[in-house]
Design a protein around this motif. Structure first.
Motif, short mmCIF file in Angstrom:
data_model
loop_
_atom_site.label_atom_id
_atom_site.label_comp_id
_atom_site.label_asym_id
_atom_site.label_seq_id
_atom_site.Cartn_x
_atom_site.Cartn_y
_atom_site.Cartn_z
N THR A 136 10.09 -5.15 -31.01
CA THR A 136 10.66 -3.71 -30.58
C THR A 136 10.66 -2.61 -31.53
OG1 THR A 136 12.96 -4.38 -31.14
CG2 THR A 136 12.30 -4.77 -29.02
N ARG A 176 9.22 -1.81 -26.22
CA ARG A 176 8.21 -2.69 -26.66
C ARG A 176 7.20 -1.98 -27.74
NH1 ARG A 176 2.91 -4.52 -25.87
NH2 ARG A 176 2.51 -3.03 -24.30
N PHE A 178 8.14 -7.90 -21.07
CA PHE A 178 8.27 -7.16 -22.30
C PHE A 178 9.40 -7.67 -23.28
CE2 PHE A 178 6.17 -2.89 -21.33
CZ PHE A 178 5.01 -3.54 -21.02
#
Length: 485
Positions: free
Chosen positions: A372, A378, A469
């Motif tokens: 992240t 992401r 994600f």
């Protein structure tokens, strides 16, 4: 610790590309190793390049001994035997070794044989490789920077609530974390207080454990030292503070000076961690020379099985393995092509499917960590995939330790997974009776749900609670140290 595709593989940093182990694909057995003329035999064939192999048999001493005899009869040398896995690492210049070893009388119970790389063995014959200069650039007493405390620059610790968790505990000295990487500079002032030399090792000499003092140190890469700082940089009034600054760390060197992590290195590392009672290990790499190893009847299938056994053995012995998801911006749940493998010779573009695994991150029992940004998005380089990503953690522009006493920023899923490794170490400190499955379950359960981007992205499938994600969310240090779980 990884090359561009290797570096997630060592992906971190100096730019994502620098340490990103990224090689997608699967190669057939024919593509993987030199092919000898049909009908040749061990006795008739001209010597070929020196290659290393995994030889899989039943996991007991008797069958391993038979495999060793078959290896010798087929013109091979035993490099390392693992009775507990039913795996033997062998070396040979016989171009027909795979077939010949199974044709021997003692080879009838051998289940599979596969070359571990496509390039000849760079270390040379087992037992003759020169040891790297372990203290290269890292001698104690060298001039080092005098850093000021830099916790204020560690946005990543705030995102995972490590700053709050530290008000409860910094972790226990009972907990030992293995940094399976390119080596750790144990002379770094932020790492020395927590470093465990007795349980450190170098596995890059054909996968044979080297416990020479200092052999665990980096020689060409800062990757492992950076990873180590994120996990457990000490609370000592200088530099930074790791996620679990009160636990011990050991260096398990599995990346050679060229940046490759071959299967025999990784297997050595998993078994070492198991036999030295490590609680958690971090794996910020993918195993070369394929980013994805396919479940075939040739080299890749044999290697996939050997590494799977090593991971399973470590898990059974109480080790939780945490790994980087990779830096190829690739959907691990929908594999289609691989254009970069093998990365140690000439890549051969190929079609792949979901039976082709990024190892070790996609193996059972391994926690897969995506990356992240500071904005809780992401990272653009991070691999993803519904039901492939377990949790996410900070991986973009992470400040941590560098060899020689320095500090610097690196990016990659290589930087994300050590955050989760540190959280697992805090969790194990608070719940010492928990095993790997308990830790795995709690890491997922305690993660903070993180929704897909508000700007629609068709690749982010799933729900807020579990998506492609972020998996089950951004890992949470504070919940890890609460005793009500």
């Amino acid at each position: 610790m990884s090359r561009s595709s290797r570096t997630r593989r060592l992906s971190a940093g100096l730019a994502v590309a620098a340490l990103a182990f990224t090689a997608t694909g699967t190669v057939t057995a024919a593509q993987a190793v030199p092919v000898s003329p049909a009908g040749s035999s061990a006795s008739a064939a001209e010597p070929g390049p020196l290659m290393n192999y995994v030889v899989n048999t039943r996991a007991d001493h008797g069958h391993v001994k038979k495999a060793e005899k078959a290896i010798a009869a087929a013109g091979g040398t035993v490099v390392q035997s693992y009775d507990q896995l039913g795996v033997v690492i062998a070396q040979s210049t016989n171009p027909d070794f795979r077939a010949d070893v199974r044709a021997e009388k003692n080879g009838r119970d051998i289940q599979s044989v596969g070359a571990t790389r496509t390039a000849p063995v760079s270390e040379g014959p087992v037992g003759t490789a020169k040891k790297a200069a372990a203290a290269k650039g890292l001698n104690a007493g060298e001039a080092t920077p005098a850093p000021d405390p830099r916790e204020v620059d560690q946005w990543d610790m705030v995102q995972i609530k490590a700053d709050q968790a530290h008000k409860v505990t910094d972790g226990s000295r009972r907990i030992l974390v293995g940094v399976n990487d390119s080596g750790v500079d144990d002379t770094h002032p932020d790492l020395a207080p927590n470093f465990d030399a007795e349980d450190s090792v170098n596995c890059v000499n054909n996968g044979v454990p080297d416990t020479t003092a200092g052999a665990w140190r980096p020689t060409t890469s800062s990757h492992g030292t950076h990873v180590a700082g994120t996990i457990a940089a000490a609370r000592n009034g200088i530099g930074i503070v790791g996620v679990a600054p009160g636990v011990r760390i050991a260096s398990v060197k599995v990346v050679n000076d060229d940046g490759f992590i071959y299967p025999e290195y990784s297997i050595c590392g998993f078994v070492w961690a198991a036999e030295h009672h490590m609680d958690v290990t971090n794996h910020s790499y993918f195993i070369d020379p394929f980013e994805f190893w396919c479940k075939d009847n040739g080299d890749q299938g044999a290697v996939q099985e050997a590494v799977r056994r090593a991971v399973a053995f470590a898990t059974k012995r109480g080790v939780l393995s945490v790994a980087a998801a990779g830096n190829s911006n690739y959907d691990l749940a929908n594999k289609t092509t691989d254009n970069g493998s093998p990365n140690d010779t000439t890549p051969v573009p190929r079609q792949i499917n979901n039976d082709c695994l990024d190892m070790p991150t996609e193996l059972p029992g391994v926690i897969t960590v995506a990356s992240t940004t500071q904005a809780r998005l992401r990272s653009s380089f991070s691999n993803f995939g519904l039901n492939k990503i377990d949790v996410a953690a900070p991986g973009s522009s992470i400040l941590s330790t560098l060899p020689g006493g320095g500090y610097g920023n690196m990016s990659g899923t290589s930087m994300a997974s050590p955050h989760v490794t540190g959280i697992a170490a805090l969790m194990k400190s608070t719940h010492p009776w928990w095993g790997p499955r308990d830790l795995e379950s709690a890491l997922r359960r305690q993660a903070d749900d993180t929704a897909c981007p508000t700007t629609p992205d068709a690749r982010c499938t799933g729900t807020t609670a579990n998506n492609a994600f972020f998996g089950e969310g951004i890992a949470d240090s504070l919940d890890a140290v609460k005793r009500f779980w």
